[in-house]
Design a protein around this motif. Structure first.
Motif, PDB file in Angstrom:
ATOM      1  N   UNK A  13       0.918  -1.308  -0.166  1.00  2.14           N
ATOM      2  CA  UNK A  13      -0.356  -0.196  -0.106  1.00  2.14           C
ATOM      3  C   UNK A  13       1.383   1.476   0.005  1.00  2.14           C
ATOM      4  N   UNK A  14       0.801   2.086  -0.590  1.00  3.84           N
ATOM      5  CA  UNK A  14       1.595   3.586  -1.418  1.00  3.84           C
ATOM      6  C   UNK A  14       0.742   4.576  -0.514  1.00  3.84           C
ATOM      7  N   UNK A  15       1.716   4.819   0.301  1.00  5.92           N
ATOM      8  CA  UNK A  15       1.129   6.219   0.995  1.00  5.92           C
ATOM      9  C   UNK A  15       0.204   6.152   1.811  1.00  5.92           C
ATOM     10  N   UNK A  16       0.481   4.810   3.039  1.00  5.65           N
ATOM     11  CA  UNK A  16      -0.074   3.761   3.779  1.00  5.65           C
ATOM     12  C   UNK A  16       0.364   4.168   5.486  1.00  5.65           C
ATOM     13  N   UNK A  17       1.101   5.362   5.673  1.00  8.53           N
ATOM     14  CA  UNK A  17       0.842   6.190   6.570  1.00  8.53           C
ATOM     15  C   UNK A  17       0.054   6.328   7.062  1.00  8.53           C
ATOM     16  N   UNK A  18      -0.807   6.853   6.267  1.00 14.18           N
ATOM     17  CA  UNK A  18      -2.033   8.009   7.305  1.00 14.18           C
ATOM     18  C   UNK A  18      -3.226   7.949   5.622  1.00 14.18           C
ATOM     19  N   UNK A  84       4.023 -10.588  -3.729  1.00 11.15           N
ATOM     20  CA  UNK A  84       3.522  -9.573  -4.353  1.00 11.15           C
ATOM     21  C   UNK A  84       2.054  -9.797  -5.133  1.00 11.15           C
ATOM     22  N   UNK A  85       0.658 -10.138  -3.606  1.00  9.55           N
ATOM     23  CA  UNK A  85      -0.038 -10.508  -4.859  1.00  9.55           C
ATOM     24  C   UNK A  85      -1.193  -8.494  -4.718  1.00  9.55           C
ATOM     25  N   UNK A  86      -0.769  -7.993  -4.229  1.00  9.26           N
ATOM     26  CA  UNK A  86      -1.557  -6.635  -4.053  1.00  9.26           C
ATOM     27  C   UNK A  86      -1.028  -5.924  -4.259  1.00  9.26           C
ATOM     28  N   UNK A  87      -1.435  -4.602  -4.780  1.00  5.40           N
ATOM     29  CA  UNK A  87      -0.715  -3.689  -5.417  1.00  5.40           C
ATOM     30  C   UNK A  87      -1.551  -2.443  -4.848  1.00  5.40           C
ATOM     31  N   UNK A  88      -1.809  -1.686  -4.120  1.00  5.37           N
ATOM     32  CA  UNK A  88      -2.701  -0.674  -3.630  1.00  5.37           C
ATOM     33  C   UNK A  88      -1.972   0.502  -4.000  1.00  5.37           C
ATOM     34  N   UNK A 136      -2.390 -11.656  -9.152  1.00  4.47           N
ATOM     35  CA  UNK A 136      -2.599 -10.126  -9.151  1.00  4.47           C
ATOM     36  C   UNK A 136      -3.625  -9.704  -8.719  1.00  4.47           C
ATOM     37  N   UNK A 137      -3.982  -8.557  -8.322  1.00  7.17           N
ATOM     38  CA  UNK A 137      -5.016  -7.986  -7.797  1.00  7.17           C
ATOM     39  C   UNK A 137      -3.799  -6.291  -7.529  1.00  7.17           C
TER      40      UNK A 137
END
Length: 249
Positions: A13-18, A84-88, A136-137
């Motif tokens: 998850x990119x930008x996943x901190x907040x 890595x199955x999922x990329x958001x 992948x998703x």
């Protein structure tokens, strides 16, 4: 909260901190996934990882506009998780609210680099690993602005429209694999991104939403969790609205 099965899945998850990213990471963990938070603010990302995941969430410092940094993070994530199955693709900025003619070119480019180049770079880096793994998703966090074009936010609107088109193109390219690529187009939520906007622009966005409120980060996270699941197997290259009735298509 409805149960969505992400057991044994590994997500980036990119930008996943907040904001949206944190809510998505939390929902993924609750659904059984391991999560790698990719964020430019490593201290914030590590704090978030500790708060929501303990030993199933890992934080990495990543500038999504830097292909080398993204490749390094991919390799580190694969070493830690094995796959890595999922990329958001969630990392994004709003930019300053100005008319097109008053917007500096570098401000335009900064928003496009993070909001559009970033997802392209992350997809380019991670998709081959998904192809090799035969699963992948990918979920791209676009915006209702990408459909309608918000005034005084041309750079943001254009970046999100571009992300919708990237979603459709990549979805078609990966249609013969068990890899889906979808986008969501939320209305605004009360997150830290509001700090980049004028009150006038915030009021404008709220006035356009028939439900009369902003989307909750938990509502978006629920939609993303389903799109990231094995159950979402036939929808690809699609755009899922979550705008409280604002969208007209």
């Amino acid at each position: 909260m409805n149960t969505i099965d992400l057991n044994h899945r590994c997500a980036v998850v990119t930008g996943g901190a907040q904001g949206f990213g944190r809510a998505i990471a939390e929902r993924f963990v609750a659904s059984g996934a391991r999560v790698a938070i990719w964020d430019h603010d490593i201290a914030f990302a590590e704090k978030t990882a500790k708060e929501i995941g303990g030993d199933v969430v890992t934080a990495y410092q990543v500038d999504v506009t830097d292909p080398t940094a993204v490749d390094h993070a991919r390799d580190a994530t694969l070493a830690a998780f094995g796959k890595i199955d999922i990329l958001v693709n969630n990392a994004g900025i709003a930019g300053v609210n100005k008319t097109v003619w008053d917007t500096d070119y570098e401000e335009w480019r900064k928003v496009l680099r993070i909001n559009l180049d970033g997802p392209f770079i992350c997809c380019k880096s991670i998709v081959p690993a998904m192809i090799a793994h035969k699963y992948g998703r990918i979920v791209n966090i676009a915006s209702i602005a990408g459909k309608e074009g918000n005034p005084n936010a041309a750079h943001y609107s254009a970046s999100k429209a571009g992300l919708i088109a990237l979603t459709k193109s990549l979805g078609k390219e990966l249609a013969s694999y068990d890899i889906t690529v979808n986008a969501v187009t939320p209305a605004a939520a009360r997150t830290a991104i509001f700090d980049q906007m004028t009150q006038q622009h915030i009021d404008f966005m709220l006035s356009k939403i028939p439900k009369g409120r902003f989307v909750l980060v938990e509502e978006l996270a629920a939609m993303v969790a389903w799109l990231a699941s094995e159950d979402c197997s036939f929808s690809t290259g699609a755009v899922f609205d979550i705008s409280g009735g604002r969208a007209t298509y």
